[in-house]
Design a protein around this motif. Structure first.
Motif, mmCIF file in Angstrom:
data_model
loop_
_atom_site.group_PDB
_atom_site.id
_atom_site.type_symbol
_atom_site.label_atom_id
_atom_site.label_comp_id
_atom_site.label_asym_id
_atom_site.label_seq_id
_atom_site.Cartn_x
_atom_site.Cartn_y
_atom_site.Cartn_z
ATOM 1 N N LEU A 12 -10.010 -7.382 -37.391
ATOM 2 C CA LEU A 12 -9.186 -6.999 -38.535
ATOM 3 C C LEU A 12 -8.841 -8.218 -39.388
ATOM 4 C CD1 LEU A 12 -7.720 -4.621 -39.896
ATOM 5 C CD2 LEU A 12 -5.737 -5.155 -38.480
ATOM 6 N N GLY A 13 -8.583 -9.344 -38.729
ATOM 7 C CA GLY A 13 -8.262 -10.566 -39.452
ATOM 8 C C GLY A 13 -9.404 -11.057 -40.318
ATOM 9 N N GLN A 14 -10.627 -10.815 -39.869
ATOM 10 C CA GLN A 14 -11.796 -11.203 -40.660
ATOM 11 C C GLN A 14 -11.985 -10.286 -41.867
ATOM 12 O OE1 GLN A 14 -14.660 -11.003 -37.485
ATOM 13 N NE2 GLN A 14 -14.480 -13.161 -36.977
ATOM 14 N N GLU A 15 -11.485 -9.059 -41.754
ATOM 15 C CA GLU A 15 -11.621 -8.086 -42.842
ATOM 16 C C GLU A 15 -10.465 -8.147 -43.830
ATOM 17 O OE1 GLU A 15 -11.792 -4.335 -40.854
ATOM 18 O OE2 GLU A 15 -13.380 -4.984 -39.479
ATOM 19 N N ARG A 35 -8.444 -17.588 -33.441
ATOM 20 C CA ARG A 35 -8.179 -18.913 -34.019
ATOM 21 C C ARG A 35 -9.449 -19.536 -34.576
ATOM 22 N NH1 ARG A 35 -5.316 -19.988 -29.345
ATOM 23 N NH2 ARG A 35 -6.724 -21.686 -28.818
ATOM 24 N N ALA A 36 -10.552 -19.322 -33.890
ATOM 25 C CA ALA A 36 -11.825 -19.882 -34.357
ATOM 26 C C ALA A 36 -12.232 -19.262 -35.693
ATOM 27 C CB ALA A 36 -12.920 -19.639 -33.318
ATOM 28 N N ALA A 37 -11.877 -17.998 -35.885
ATOM 29 C CA ALA A 37 -12.274 -17.300 -37.111
ATOM 30 C C ALA A 37 -11.307 -17.552 -38.263
ATOM 31 C CB ALA A 37 -12.383 -15.799 -36.838
ATOM 32 N N GLN A 38 -10.009 -17.695 -37.947
ATOM 33 C CA GLN A 38 -9.003 -17.907 -38.991
ATOM 34 C C GLN A 38 -7.848 -18.756 -38.446
ATOM 35 O OE1 GLN A 38 -10.032 -14.252 -39.209
ATOM 36 N NE2 GLN A 38 -9.186 -13.856 -37.197
ATOM 37 N N ALA A 39 -8.130 -20.015 -38.223
ATOM 38 C CA ALA A 39 -7.156 -20.925 -37.629
ATOM 39 C C ALA A 39 -5.887 -21.063 -38.457
ATOM 40 C CB ALA A 39 -7.791 -22.308 -37.432
ATOM 41 N N ASP A 40 -6.002 -20.922 -39.764
ATOM 42 C CA ASP A 40 -4.835 -21.090 -40.628
ATOM 43 C C ASP A 40 -3.911 -19.871 -40.606
ATOM 44 O OD1 ASP A 40 -6.798 -19.538 -41.866
ATOM 45 O OD2 ASP A 40 -6.141 -20.101 -43.877
#
Length: 309
Positions: A12-15, A35-40
């Motif tokens: 969901l965070g990637q979308e 975290r690897a996909a959206q560390a911020d």
């Protein structure tokens, strides 16, 4: 359940760039992929759950969709004021995710037990209360809460819970219960991680000649009133099952609804934990056995209530 939550939130965070994950110093390895996909958009807030709830509320009021996550008592009881006054009062779309609800952490003692959280959270205005029954319901619930603009509470088990549904729940809706198994004599209404026990109860009742419907009430607030109305009209007995106190929980919510609507309250049979701390040493299955919350124990009580013994 917790693994399903971490995996679905990562997707969901990637979308959706609005999704932010706030952890109360737990699950660091669990969220490695996130975290690897959206560390911020991952914050470890440390052992400061009250602050975490306040930070999440500020984010939500500025257009983000924050999820807070830690062990149930620490993200509910410990920061109830922040949930009520920060998130709920402002109708901020904060999603509080609690892991290890009920007696999932039975072996760690009463500090880690959570048999009062539904009562606390459902009494707060503007709050949605969701208790998924298996990992597929967890995944569906995560996606459903992001679509609404209000605070929500998702009550998870821990790990290793049996999967009841056969696949993704594409028609999942908050406030709409799911029929897991059909029957015509007894209606078993389960919430949260008691769903596998409800299925086992129905199986044992079937062996005894009792036809039981199993319904997953994954949403405790708002209740599926249409389904409740049908259950109280059609079945000899309506049974609620929850790993939560009998005071203020799912069964209480159903009883309140029955009284308010004039349903036949005498049909209702409730299973839950008693008004007492569980102080014995043992893991979740042992605790359930001690408290009469296993499939064979509940089936026996239901048969007796039907006059089969």
């Amino acid at each position: 359940m917790r693994n399903a939550f971490a995996d679905e939130l990562t997707k969901l965070g990637q979308e959706d760039s609005r999704v932010v994950m706030l952890s109360g110093d737990i699950g660091n390895k669990l969220f490695d992929k996130y975290r690897a996909a959206q560390a911020d958009r991952f914050l470890n807030c440390g052992v400061a759950e009250q602050n975490m709830t306040g930070v999440a509320t500020g984010m939500a009021m500025n257009g983000l969709r924050p999820f807070t996550y830690t062990i149930t008592p620490f993200c509910t009881t410990r920061c109830l004021e922040q949930i009520r006054t920060d998130a709920a009062y402002h109708e901020a779309p904060v999603t509080i995710v609690a892991v290890g609800a009920g007696l999932a952490y039975a072996g760690l003692g009463p500090t880690h037990h959570a048999c009062e959280d539904i009562a606390f959270l459902r009494a707060i205005p503007n709050m949605t209360v969701i208790a998924p029954g298996d990992s597929w319901e967890v995944r569906a619930a995560v996606r459903a809460v992001v679509k609404q603009d209000r605070p929500a509470y998702i009550r998870l088990g821990k790990k290793g819970e049996p999967v009841v549904h056969k696949g993704p729940l594409l028609d999942f809706q908050i406030g709409r219960a799911i029929t897991v198994q059909d029957g015509d004599e007894v209606c078993l209404l389960s919430t949260g991680n008691m769903l596998p026990e409800a299925v086992e109860t129905a199986r044992l009742l079937g062996e005894a000649g009792v036809s039981a419907q199993v319904v997953s009430f994954h949403t405790v607030k708002p209740l599926d009133e249409v389904r409740l109305n049908d259950a109280f009209k059609r079945f000899k007995r309506v049974v609620t099952m929850e790993e939560h106190s009998l005071i203020g929980g799912f069964g209480s919510a159903v009883a309140e609804w029955a009284i308010d609507t004039g349903a036949t309250v005498g049909k209702l049979l409730r299973f839950g934990t008693p008004d007492a701390f569980f102080k014995k040493s043992g893991e979740q299955e042992y605790a359930r056995e001690q408290l009469g919350l296993t499939g064979h124990q509940m089936a026996h009580v239901i048969e007796k209530a039907l006059g089969r013994h």
